[in-house]
Scaffold this active site. Structure first.
Site, short mmCIF file in Angstrom:
data_model
loop_
_atom_site.label_atom_id
_atom_site.label_comp_id
_atom_site.label_asym_id
_atom_site.label_seq_id
_atom_site.Cartn_x
_atom_site.Cartn_y
_atom_site.Cartn_z
N ARG A 16 0.84 -1.20 0.00
CA ARG A 16 0.00 0.00 0.00
C ARG A 16 0.88 1.26 0.00
O ARG A 16 2.07 1.21 0.26
CB ARG A 16 -0.92 0.00 1.23
N LYS A 75 1.51 2.21 7.41
CA LYS A 75 1.83 1.41 8.60
C LYS A 75 2.72 2.17 9.57
O LYS A 75 3.37 3.16 9.23
CB LYS A 75 2.52 0.10 8.19
N TYR A 94 -1.35 4.82 10.46
CA TYR A 94 -1.74 3.86 11.49
C TYR A 94 -0.57 3.70 12.45
O TYR A 94 0.57 3.49 12.02
CB TYR A 94 -2.06 2.49 10.88
N HIS A 96 -1.15 2.15 16.06
CA HIS A 96 -1.43 0.97 16.91
C HIS A 96 -0.44 0.90 18.08
O HIS A 96 0.19 -0.13 18.34
CB HIS A 96 -1.36 -0.32 16.08
N GLU A 118 -6.24 5.18 13.51
CA GLU A 118 -7.19 4.27 14.17
C GLU A 118 -7.88 4.87 15.39
O GLU A 118 -8.80 4.24 15.92
CB GLU A 118 -6.50 2.96 14.55
N ASP A 270 -3.01 -6.38 15.33
CA ASP A 270 -2.49 -5.01 15.33
C ASP A 270 -2.51 -4.40 16.72
O ASP A 270 -1.69 -3.54 17.04
CB ASP A 270 -3.33 -4.12 14.41
#
Length: 370
Positions: A16, A75, A94, A96, A118, A270
């Site tokens: 991605r 990520k 993201y 996490h 998130e 995650d």
């Protein structure tokens, strides 16, 4: 004008990219400069030429892209990217962090303004930037589980839909939110017997309204979880506590009671996973066994279907990227309470309480800093 960097993702088989040419066009139309690392979009079918046509500048190295005032990724940064952190950097991706103590400490220590996709949350409790990837991961979880149920992959050799004269595969989904609903949709479509466990009565009502007699719902408690998972062929972990570490729902003892060849796909990995025996794996080495039970714990599942995932994700992230670029992180957070909830680290502090609690770190209310 804000300079926005889009580095190439370096996580194993992460195809991605954090921004499409359409997003570049929107930013440059507002006077911002966008630096895209060479070949960053290739894994999603996006060429450097397309980015240039949209107004981006292609830069040769990750350091060039990370040198921007604001970096947009997919990520969480890996260790080899920590050296790019600095106090005047806004990182929008993201994160996490509840499952990443080292990354949390590094972001706080260096003073990065870490805005996590998130934890951006609307008034109704929904998570608009997590939803598209949860939809993808939920649908993928059943495909992946079905493949790993094949005997050649260590599974029982069960076909989820069965055939006339044989039993259907039993799919148990822990959590009836976005991941769970999408997993149920695919599992039902494949002809499986589907059970979803949740603690929210209204969510179970909703699922039964949507799927009717094609689904069984059970209240999620240790007794029902143990009964369900020990007779399952495929277990999908689909639990989410916003920004916090996932609760452990399936214990080591339960794993020992499951039939050999049962498959677990823990989408909650995650956030640390909801299966006691789960650990993060990679697309190169996605599974391992505990007591003959196949465990799948890839934390970037949607990266395998990168074209679908990149467009689904960036359709939603660009709105807040524009806010951050136009106003800066402080003013954008003051003006938009939903975006403000995305702040996880700021000014050398952890400013998202569930993350601070997960690591025993001091929490500072972001309103005191912005």
């Amino acid at each position: 004008m804000t300079t926005v960097g889009v580095p190439k993702e370096i996580k194993t088989r992460e195809y991605r990219v954090g921004m499409t040419p359409a997003g570049v066009r929107q930013l440059t139309a507002r006077g911002h400069k966008v630096l895209v690392e060479k070949s960053a979009g290739e894994g999603s079918g996006l060429s450097d030429a397309q980015y240039v046509a949209a107004g981006a500048t292609i830069v040769p190295t990750a350091a060039d892209a990370w040198g921007a005032e604001m970096v947009v990724k997919v990520k969480e940064p890996l260790k080899q990217e920590y050296g790019f952190f600095r106090k005047d950097l806004t990182l929008y991706t993201y994160l996490h962090l509840a499952a990443e103590p080292e990354l949390t400490k590094e972001l706080a220590k260096t003073g990065v303004a870490g805005v996590a996709y998130e934890t951006i949350q609307l008034d109704d409790g929904s998570l608009p930037l997590l939803r598209p990837m949860s939809e993808v991961a939920g649908r993928m979880a059943v495909q992946i589980g079905a493949q790993n149920l094949e005997k050649a992959h260590g599974g029982k050799g069960v076909l989820l839909g069965g055939v006339p004269g044989t039993r259907r595969g039993r799919v148990v989904i822990l959590g009836g939110g976005v991941v769970g609903k999408n997993a149920a949709r695919i599992a039902i479509g494949m002809g499986a017997h589907v059970t979803v466990l949740d603690v929210r009565g209204e969510q179970m009502d909703y699922l039964e309204d949507v799927f009717g007699a094609s689904i069984e719902t059970l209240y999620s408690n240790p007794h029902n979880i143990e009964e369900a998972v020990t007779r399952a062929d495929l277990v999908i972990g689909a639990v989410l506590v916003t920004g916090a570490k996932a609760p452990t729902l399936v214990t080591r003892d339960m794993i020992s009671k499951m039939e050999k060849g049962t498959v677990i796909v823990d989408v909650a990995i995650d956030q640390g996973g909801c299966i006691e025996t789960i650990k993060a794996t990679s697309h190169d080495h996605p599974t391992y066994e505990v007591d003959g039970v196949v465990h799948y714990g890839v934390p970037n599942m949607p990266g395998a279907v990168s074209q679908t995932s990149t467009f689904a994700l960036t359709n939603t992230t660009i709105r807040y990227a524009l806010d951050l670029a136009d106003k800066g992180v402080k003013a954008a957070s003051k003006a938009n309470k939903h975006l403000a909830l995305g702040l996880n680290t700021f000014g050398g502090h952890v400013v998202y309480q569930p993350v601070a609690q997960a690591h025993g770190m001091e929490f500072v209310d972001p309103s005191k800093l912005i």
